[in-house]
Each structure stands twice: as structure tokens, then as C-alpha cells.
Design an enzyme around this catalytic site. Sequence first.
Site, PDB file in Angstrom:
ATOM      1  N   SER A 121      18.300  14.970  35.594  1.00 26.47           N
ATOM      2  CA  SER A 121      19.178  15.089  36.767  1.00 26.47           C
ATOM      3  C   SER A 121      18.781  16.266  37.634  1.00 26.47           C
ATOM      4  CB  SER A 121      20.616  15.348  36.342  1.00 26.47           C
ATOM      5  OG  SER A 121      21.005  14.470  35.351  1.00 26.47           O
ATOM      6  N   HIS A 142      14.483   9.103  38.727  1.00 32.71           N
ATOM      7  CA  HIS A 142      15.895   9.456  38.579  1.00 32.71           C
ATOM      8  C   HIS A 142      16.795   8.323  39.038  1.00 32.71           C
ATOM      9  CE1 HIS A 142      19.451  12.237  39.693  1.00 32.71           C
ATOM     10  NE2 HIS A 142      19.544  11.841  38.452  1.00 32.71           N
ATOM     11  N   GLU A 154      15.250   8.109  42.721  1.00 29.63           N
ATOM     12  CA  GLU A 154      14.480   9.225  43.276  1.00 29.63           C
ATOM     13  C   GLU A 154      13.188   9.312  42.463  1.00 29.63           C
ATOM     14  OE1 GLU A 154      17.735  12.419  44.991  1.00 29.63           O
ATOM     15  OE2 GLU A 154      17.465  12.319  42.837  1.00 29.63           O
ATOM     16  N   ASN A 192      21.690  15.015  43.722  1.00 31.77           N
ATOM     17  CA  ASN A 192      22.506  15.916  42.904  1.00 31.77           C
ATOM     18  C   ASN A 192      22.712  17.273  43.574  1.00 31.77           C
ATOM     19  OD1 ASN A 192      23.027  14.056  40.985  1.00 31.77           O
ATOM     20  ND2 ASN A 192      21.524  14.792  39.503  1.00 31.77           N
TER      21      ASN A 192
HETATM   22  N1  3HC Z   1      27.920  -0.714  34.164  1.00 32.18           N
HETATM   23  C1  3HC Z   1      27.416  -1.837  34.655  1.00 32.18           C
HETATM   24  N2  3HC Z   1      27.938  -2.454  35.748  1.00 32.18           N
HETATM   25  C2  3HC Z   1      29.009  -1.905  36.312  1.00 32.18           C
HETATM   26  C3  3HC Z   1      29.590  -0.713  35.828  1.00 32.18           C
HETATM   27  C4  3HC Z   1      28.998  -0.109  34.693  1.00 32.18           C
HETATM   28  N3  3HC Z   1      29.466   1.017  34.182  1.00 32.18           N
HETATM   29  N4  3HC Z   1      30.646  -0.402  36.616  1.00 32.18           N
HETATM   30  C5  3HC Z   1      30.731  -1.359  37.544  1.00 32.18           C
HETATM   31  N5  3HC Z   1      29.743  -2.259  37.368  1.00 32.18           N
HETATM   32  C6  3HC Z   1      29.462  -3.403  38.201  1.00 32.18           C
HETATM   33  C7  3HC Z   1      30.502  -4.465  38.077  1.00 32.18           C
HETATM   34  O1  3HC Z   1      30.214  -5.361  37.037  1.00 32.18           O
HETATM   35  C8  3HC Z   1      30.424  -5.122  39.435  1.00 32.18           C
HETATM   36  O2  3HC Z   1      29.311  -5.991  39.453  1.00 32.18           O
HETATM   37  P1  3HC Z   1      29.346  -7.338  40.331  1.00 32.18           P
HETATM   38  O3  3HC Z   1      29.452  -6.908  41.768  1.00 32.18           O
HETATM   39  O4  3HC Z   1      28.042  -7.990  40.007  1.00 32.18           O
HETATM   40  O5  3HC Z   1      30.539  -8.082  39.865  1.00 32.18           O
HETATM   41  C9  3HC Z   1      30.086  -3.968  40.386  1.00 32.18           C
HETATM   42  O6  3HC Z   1      29.513  -2.955  39.572  1.00 32.18           O
HETATM   43  C10 3HC Z   1      31.324  -3.441  41.072  1.00 32.18           C
HETATM   44  O7  3HC Z   1      32.235  -3.041  40.056  1.00 32.18           O
HETATM   45  P2  3HC Z   1      33.808  -3.131  40.150  1.00 32.18           P
HETATM   46  O8  3HC Z   1      34.197  -4.157  41.156  1.00 32.18           O
HETATM   47  O9  3HC Z   1      34.389  -3.222  38.794  1.00 32.18           O
HETATM   48  O10 3HC Z   1      34.210  -1.705  40.593  1.00 32.18           O
HETATM   49  P3  3HC Z   1      34.009  -0.985  41.936  1.00 32.18           P
HETATM   50  O11 3HC Z   1      33.865  -1.896  43.111  1.00 32.18           O
HETATM   51  O12 3HC Z   1      35.075   0.007  41.919  1.00 32.18           O
HETATM   52  O13 3HC Z   1      32.591  -0.254  41.781  1.00 32.18           O
HETATM   53  C11 3HC Z   1      31.214   1.522  41.128  1.00 32.18           C
HETATM   54  C12 3HC Z   1      32.310   0.568  40.709  1.00 32.18           C
HETATM   55  C13 3HC Z   1      29.932   0.736  41.427  1.00 32.18           C
HETATM   56  C14 3HC Z   1      30.971   2.479  39.988  1.00 32.18           C
HETATM   57  C15 3HC Z   1      31.667   2.268  42.454  1.00 32.18           C
HETATM   58  O14 3HC Z   1      32.909   2.858  42.226  1.00 32.18           O
HETATM   59  C16 3HC Z   1      30.691   3.333  42.892  1.00 32.18           C
HETATM   60  O15 3HC Z   1      29.728   3.070  43.596  1.00 32.18           O
HETATM   61  N6  3HC Z   1      30.969   4.604  42.519  1.00 32.18           N
HETATM   62  C17 3HC Z   1      30.119   5.735  42.840  1.00 32.18           C
HETATM   63  C18 3HC Z   1      29.180   5.962  41.712  1.00 32.18           C
HETATM   64  C19 3HC Z   1      28.244   7.121  41.963  1.00 32.18           C
HETATM   65  O16 3HC Z   1      28.401   7.937  42.843  1.00 32.18           O
HETATM   66  N7  3HC Z   1      27.190   7.214  41.127  1.00 32.18           N
HETATM   67  C20 3HC Z   1      26.225   8.285  41.192  1.00 32.18           C
HETATM   68  C21 3HC Z   1      26.632   9.418  40.306  1.00 32.18           C
HETATM   69  S1  3HC Z   1      25.440  10.715  40.330  1.00 32.18           S
HETATM   70  C22 3HC Z   1      24.339  10.259  39.149  1.00 32.18           C
HETATM   71  O17 3HC Z   1      24.470   9.285  38.472  1.00 32.18           O
HETATM   72  C23 3HC Z   1      23.155  11.161  38.989  1.00 32.18           C
HETATM   73  C24 3HC Z   1      23.189  11.863  37.693  1.00 32.18           C
HETATM   74  O18 3HC Z   1      21.967  12.540  37.537  1.00 32.18           O
HETATM   75  C25 3HC Z   1      24.310  12.840  37.564  1.00 32.18           C
END
Ligand code: 3HC
Length: 496
Positions: A121, A142, A154, A192
Amino acid sequence: MTRSFEKVGVVGLGTMGAGIAEVFARAGLTVVGVEADHEALGRGRGNLESSTGRALAKGRLSEAEQAEILGRITLTTSLEDLADADLVIEAIPEIMDFKRTLFTELDRICEPSTVLATNTSSLSVTEIAATTGRPGRVVGMHFFNPAPVMKLVEVVHTVVTEDGLAEEVADLARRLGKTPVSVGDRAGFVVNRLLLTYLNHAAVMLENGLATREGIDTAMKLGVGVPMGPFALLDLIGLDTSYEVMCVLFQETRDRRHAPAPILRELVTAGLLGRKSGAGFYNGEAPPTPPAAGKPTVTSVAVLGEGAEEFAARLGDAGFKATTTQAATDATEDADVVVALSHTPVIELAARLPHPRRLVGLHLVGDKLAEVASTVLTSPEATCAVEGLAKIVGRVPVHCKDRAEFVVDALLYPYLNDAVRMHDSGYATMDDIDVAMKLGCGYPAGPFETIDTLGLETVRDGLRALYAEYRDPAFAPAPLLDQLVTAGVRSIRGLS
Ligand code: 3HC
């Protein structure tokens, strides 16, 4: 000759590693997943099954397809099984000593042509590469959580990465259905560095009592349109990972905004790591509910500030005796509450009133949110009444202290400023930063698109107000932003 990546190894099958293995397998590649022992391997298998099971339950995947995807993934506890992989990516905990030991082993085991990638990260890819005899074939790849969903990868190159390798890895990312953004080796890379700084800022705000956890999450979701509020997102990322990223950022920058908020350390020490441990800022996965607003027991309301006429008219339609006034003096004498529509603190206004306990600041953000600011003089009854009034005009109220830029803008503007500084440093282009934030975090717009929408001057002035209030040098407008405003430039993206 261009490499063909057909067999990949994934070391570490926690949330991220399992997600990455799934992404490769979905794209038709052969995957070898490695965990430290049988117990961890069992958990990894569980992660793979539940993630693909989720898609199955939603009808996005048939049982046969799920079996085919899982059938492409072999699970093992032996790194030796990675000897003939074309690429190995690690997703083990963010501890440099662990990574160095692993890469030394992988370097010994894998063919000299194998590309070694880290999903770190924020740790230095250069330092990881230097532990191997093939630093030119070590890159960062990433992914973002949840890896099967977020479209960004990334691709991190170092000063010694072989010519053309980053582009080949970017092509691989495209084959996985992802959009690659190529970046140099700097702590936190693009996403990040910007995202975690903002999340940490939200945690500091919470500690300062500016608003509640639910309030801040609701404000950012409704006010900016981000898919998750900062605390729900911290829980998703993992508080341990977030804490470690902040430590790495602080070590590199010595910027006090990168010092992890003490509440992160406290939660991590208590074992509250977020979703992965079942609880973090929130218990379980319950989405934050908007804070409850009291029923307004008031009958007469005085409204002042920009938009007062329209606001008063809405209240009038709802049966309140609503009057508007330009001066916060006698005209407010008979009102049960005084609503000051404002995007700046209202304490000076309150101090001039005969009944300062009745004055509440109200900042309308977008078309869904109302930030309800109470001053040190405001009575709880007045706050409660104005929360109710906000609901009556169709907005979700979020209560906060009477501080510069309240909640949304106080979190948003420094993030935009950081993006401008990042671009100005030459690290990444505006387009790459915009794409990275949209595809890595699901933001509706990238920071430069947001600056153009809000107006450069609005953002610059908001930053000036934050700087004047908190005296944090990082809140001072980036010189580029300041100069663009002075030059009368209307679109920062027009520069690119
Ligand atoms: N694993 C697999 N698939 C998932 C999932 C998970 N944990 N969570 C959600 N999904 C899928 C669902 O199955 C659904 O798929 P579909 O469209 O094919 O049916 C799709 O994602 C949308 O899910 P939901 O409708 O249940 O839920 P939301 O519309 O609320 O979306 C989310 C969930 C995609 C997590 C959305 O809230 C989001 O984009 N959140 C932001 C996440 C973010 O910022 N991530 C980056 C974090 S930083 C990082 O990771 C870097 C690291 O180094 C720290």
C-alpha cells in the site's frame, strides 16, 4: 520480446490476496495461491469462496463459472510451487521485514525471468526490489479493496525497473479488466497518499468532537457523493493497514497530518481492525444511519443569510411563522429560533444577538445535506429544532461544531489542495490523479474535476479560511491554485 503472463502466484490470501487471485483466475490465468500454513490456507479458501459466492448469489456468476474460476486456483503452503510462475504478486502484511524475507526467498526459488510484484500500500518498492538479485524485474502492482470490484491498478516502477516492464505489467492489468495508472515509487503512490490523508483527517476531526462518526460519514456521502463515508471505508480497508500506511507516510513526509490519529492506534491495539475482525469504528457491517433529528417544537423562525427567502418560504409552506431578516438584531427578538444560512462560522453573528442561545448555523450542501452548526452559546433545544427544520425542507441534518468550513468542505478542500500539490510536484498528471481517485475509490469525480465544478476561487478561499482557523501550513492554498485564481483562470484542467 513481450512477456506472456499465463501462470501467476499470489502469496498471502487475506482479503486483498484472495481478491487478487480471483481477478487473475476470472481473466483465465492459472493461479497458485500460497499461505503460510494450513489454517491460513483454509481462511484463504473461505475468502475465495465467499467472494465468488457473493457474485453467484447476485446471479452474476453461474455455479459452473464459479467452479471454473476456483478450479484455476491451486492452493499450497509451499513457495517452491511458484518456481515456474511468470509473475508472483505478494499481498502479505505491510511489514518491511516480512516483505524482504519473502522476496529473498522468491528470488531464490523463481526462474530468473519471473517478474516479482508487490501489492504494498505504501512501502518502498525500491527497498523490496533491492533484496533480490533481479531489482529490474520487481514492480508494484497495487490493487484496491474489494479487488474484484475496483477498476484501478497502480503500476509502480522504480529507478531500476527494466525498460518496458511497467508497460507490460500495465497491459496485464488491462487484460484483467482493470485500468492501470503508472506511477513512481513514492510513499502511498497516488491514491493512498491522497485518500489516507483524508481518512486520517476525518479521524482527527472525530477526536476533536467536530461531529459524530455517523455524522461525518453521512456528510461525506451526501455532500460529496463518495460511496462510503471515511469511517466505513477505514473499516473496509482495515484499521491496521490504515495505521501502517499513515506511519509510512509520516516517516517520509514528517507532515503532522500524516501522523496516525491516536484513535487508530487505540482501536488497532484493542484488536478492533474493522471488517476483517468483525468490528472497528462500526460493529459488524451495519451501514451508518443518519443521525436522528428532533421534532421541531418551535413555531416562529427567523432566517437570515444567502437563500433566506427561499428557505423561509419552504418553512412557511410547512406551517411555520417564518420571517427573513438581514440584520441579526431586533428583528429576531420574537423568533423561537434564528437560522443563519452560512458557509462560515456564525459565532460573531450570535454574539451580536439579544438571544444568542437561539441562533444556529445552517450550511446547505448540494441538495441533500444540511450541516447544522451550534456555537458555544447555542442551546441544545435550538439545535434540535433546526435539525428538525432541515428535515422538513427535505435535507438530512448533520450536527457539527461551529468551525471553519464545518465538515464536508473542511475535509474536501485539503484533499483537493493535496492533489494540486501532487500534480505540481510532477509526480502524476491531473488526468492520472482524476482517473486513480475515481477508479480506485469509486469517487464520482476526480479532484481536478471537482475543483473545476466548485470553482477555483471557492476552493482557494475555503483553504484560506481553514488555514486562518487551524494554522496548519498544509491548509494554505497550494501556490499553483493561488496563482491560477489571481490570473483569472477558470479551469485547472484546462491547463493540461
Ligand atoms: N468482494 C467482492 N465483491 C464485492 C465486495 C467484496 N468485498 N463488495 C461488493 N462487491 C460487489 C458486489 O457483489 C456487487 O457486484 P455486482 O455489481 O456484480 O452485483 C458490487 O460490488 C456492488 O456491491 P453492492 O451493491 O453490494 O454494494 P455497493 O454498491 O455499496 O458497493 C463498494 C460496494 C464497491 C465497496 C462501494 O461501496 C465502493 O466503491 N466503496 C469504496 C471502496 C474504496 O474506496 N476502496 C479503496 C480503498 S483503498 C485501498 O484498497 C488501497 C489499500 O492499499 C489501502
